[in-house]
Write a protein that holds these residues in place. Sequence first.
Motif, PDB file in Angstrom:
ATOM      1  N   UNK A 186       1.261  -1.843   0.122  1.00  0.00           N
ATOM      2  CA  UNK A 186      -0.109   0.095  -0.007  1.00  0.00           C
ATOM      3  C   UNK A 186       0.848   0.712  -0.257  1.00  0.00           C
ATOM      4  N   UNK A 187       0.741   2.558  -1.308  1.00  0.00           N
ATOM      5  CA  UNK A 187       1.111   3.599  -0.910  1.00  0.00           C
ATOM      6  C   UNK A 187       1.091   4.388  -0.038  1.00  0.00           C
ATOM      7  N   UNK A 188       2.176   5.385   0.143  1.00  0.00           N
ATOM      8  CA  UNK A 188       1.451   6.923   1.481  1.00  0.00           C
ATOM      9  C   UNK A 188       1.053   7.484   0.390  1.00  0.00           C
ATOM     10  N   UNK A 189       1.073   6.944  -0.701  1.00  0.00           N
ATOM     11  CA  UNK A 189       0.650   8.779  -2.020  1.00  0.00           C
ATOM     12  C   UNK A 189       1.119   9.767  -1.199  1.00  0.00           C
ATOM     13  N   UNK A 190       2.105   9.684  -1.172  1.00  0.00           N
ATOM     14  CA  UNK A 190       2.493  11.339  -0.651  1.00  0.00           C
ATOM     15  C   UNK A 190       2.932  11.985  -1.062  1.00  0.00           C
ATOM     16  N   UNK A 191       2.882  11.596  -2.817  1.00  0.00           N
ATOM     17  CA  UNK A 191       3.164  12.412  -4.003  1.00  0.00           C
ATOM     18  C   UNK A 191       2.094  13.290  -3.931  1.00  0.00           C
ATOM     19  N   UNK A 192       0.446  12.839  -3.928  1.00  0.00           N
ATOM     20  CA  UNK A 192      -0.267  13.133  -4.320  1.00  0.00           C
ATOM     21  C   UNK A 192      -1.393  14.284  -2.929  1.00  0.00           C
ATOM     22  N   UNK A 193      -0.643  13.180  -1.447  1.00  0.00           N
ATOM     23  CA  UNK A 193      -1.726  14.124  -0.381  1.00  0.00           C
ATOM     24  C   UNK A 193      -0.632  14.115   0.499  1.00  0.00           C
ATOM     25  N   UNK A 194      -0.595  15.312   1.529  1.00  0.00           N
ATOM     26  CA  UNK A 194       0.196  15.590   2.495  1.00  0.00           C
ATOM     27  C   UNK A 194       0.169  14.995   3.791  1.00  0.00           C
ATOM     28  N   UNK A 195      -0.909  14.142   3.873  1.00  0.00           N
ATOM     29  CA  UNK A 195      -1.064  13.723   4.983  1.00  0.00           C
ATOM     30  C   UNK A 195       0.413  13.394   6.195  1.00  0.00           C
ATOM     31  N   UNK A 196       1.094  12.189   4.939  1.00  0.00           N
ATOM     32  CA  UNK A 196       2.430  11.709   5.999  1.00  0.00           C
ATOM     33  C   UNK A 196       3.433  12.529   5.494  1.00  0.00           C
ATOM     34  N   UNK A 197       3.653  13.801   4.805  1.00  0.00           N
ATOM     35  CA  UNK A 197       4.509  13.306   4.418  1.00  0.00           C
ATOM     36  C   UNK A 197       5.766  14.342   6.023  1.00  0.00           C
ATOM     37  N   UNK A 198       5.141  14.023   6.427  1.00  0.00           N
ATOM     38  CA  UNK A 198       5.931  14.383   8.221  1.00  0.00           C
ATOM     39  C   UNK A 198       6.944  13.102   8.482  1.00  0.00           C
ATOM     40  N   UNK A 199       6.663  12.276   7.939  1.00  0.00           N
ATOM     41  CA  UNK A 199       7.715  11.156   8.563  1.00  0.00           C
ATOM     42  C   UNK A 199       8.916  11.457   7.533  1.00  0.00           C
ATOM     43  N   UNK A 200       9.201  11.955   6.557  1.00  0.00           N
ATOM     44  CA  UNK A 200      10.253  12.409   5.657  1.00  0.00           C
ATOM     45  C   UNK A 200      11.434  13.102   6.735  1.00  0.00           C
ATOM     46  N   UNK A 201      10.921  14.560   7.441  1.00  0.00           N
ATOM     47  CA  UNK A 201      11.543  14.968   8.327  1.00  0.00           C
ATOM     48  C   UNK A 201      11.587  14.206   9.995  1.00  0.00           C
ATOM     49  N   UNK A 202      10.788  13.091   9.784  1.00  0.00           N
ATOM     50  CA  UNK A 202      10.587  13.066  11.244  1.00  0.00           C
ATOM     51  C   UNK A 202      11.867  11.240  11.845  1.00  0.00           C
ATOM     52  N   UNK A 203      11.859  11.158  10.173  1.00  0.00           N
ATOM     53  CA  UNK A 203      13.281  10.293  10.389  1.00  0.00           C
ATOM     54  C   UNK A 203      14.283  10.609  10.147  1.00  0.00           C
TER      55      UNK A 203
END
Length: 506
Positions: A186-203
């Motif tokens: 299942x994709x996180x859909x970061x390209x189209x949906x900002x909901x989970x984009x925080x994981x990139x800087x959190x990680x």
Amino acid sequence: MEYWDVLQWTIAAAILRCIVVWSYRATLHPLRKFPGPVLASLTEWYGAYHAFCLRVHLTAYDNHQRYGNVVRSAPNKLIFNTAQAVTDIYHNERLIKARDYMVTSITGNYSVFTAHDKRVHSHKRKLVGKAISEKSMREFEPIMVHHVNVLMQQLEWSRQNEAFTDMTTYIKRFGFDVVSDLGFGESLNLQTDPKYRFIMWWMQIFEVRNNTALQAPTFVWTGVDIPLFFLKLFRGNKFLQMIQGLTNRRQERGIKSRDDFFAYMMDSKNPITGKDTSMKEFLEEALFFFPAGGDTISGALCALFFYLSRNPKCYRKVTEEIRTTFETEADVCSGSKLSSCKYLRACLDESLRLASPVAGTLWRELPSTDNAPFIVDGHVIPKGTLVGVNTYSIHHNPDYYPDPFTFKPERWFSDKQGDMYTAFIPFSTGSRSCAGKAMAYMEASIALSRILMKYEFESADGTKRNVGGGSGRSGERRGRREEYQIYDHFSSSHFGPNLRLRLRNM
């Protein structure tokens, strides 16, 4: 005894201990004859400081320039910078992963990254290998192509609506979407949906803490990492909820519904205890899986776009190769045609050499039960020493790569390759090399080829052009303006390049 008297005696005892320990490390320690910075020989906090500043790789390179091909980088650590050392360390089955890696564990469980027990690592590596086997890659390719197509849509939106395109922004989201789909179905859909984009800087914050702790385990034991711990907690619960949601939905679809990493992990047993894989074990793997799969692709591709935009001859050559091999963007897929693009592969290798996504040092040590002599590149290594080769440093060693800071894909066609390939370790090497190497090359090759089939590009104008490069100030570690800058926190963060895209004239 009053409180202040106790405090004074405690401080005095601590100072005395430091004097005794530092004196021993400087004068009597088994590694005292190896060259290196004085501060590094006294305390592991030398490495922790540079890790916190995201420049362990640059520090290692500078130290090799100053002290030679073997450097004492901590009281009990030696960094080498030769192809022979690569063979002696990473192709030596006597050595194990350094036990210090367990300070990076969030659950106390081993992952394929931290496991020093060879049985555990072999078991976990086989599971990863199944998820990215040739058969799995063939089945997964249509899904990967779908994410590439979404990336193309996002780049087109940027071309039409933004003054320039920040490639890191778009490619990093793409990389995380691919690895999420590969791992969880299942994709996180970061390209189209900002909901989970925080994981990139959190990680990234999570990895800064881990890399600092790896350099100095006392960073954790003394509680100095508490501020970073709270930063981890910020959004950390949302990250765990996201993982839990992914795993719950994946379980609902059935473990056997798809051959992905989740299926192989949850259908396996611990080789030591014989118990089924727990959710905590899977969480530990996921915390490594995301940056290992997402950051590496992002770093390799962004660096390549940076160097192609600054080297017109190379840009024209790789573009011509791709456009004469494929007729349309939709034709680009894995197979004999893509494999025939030798210059494309050379460009990717040169990008990985100059800006390795994992630029630091992967530490190895002898097991406590092994008392036989141990030699690395002619040096007898005392018991209890951690050894490794710094990737960034050896990739810029002129003995193997003449003119090491220049982007030269042609060097990979040289008749005098020899040690150049031995020293090339962007995916590590030996039994613990990255199992996802073939997948990474396929993903990067397809994405780059499709982009070049559709677009022409050049650097943005003015100061925006310099994003991603060095400062240009002479004498600074990051002074080389035409070098793509990476910020080491085990994997690497980066910025830019900023490009102006335009549709290709057919």
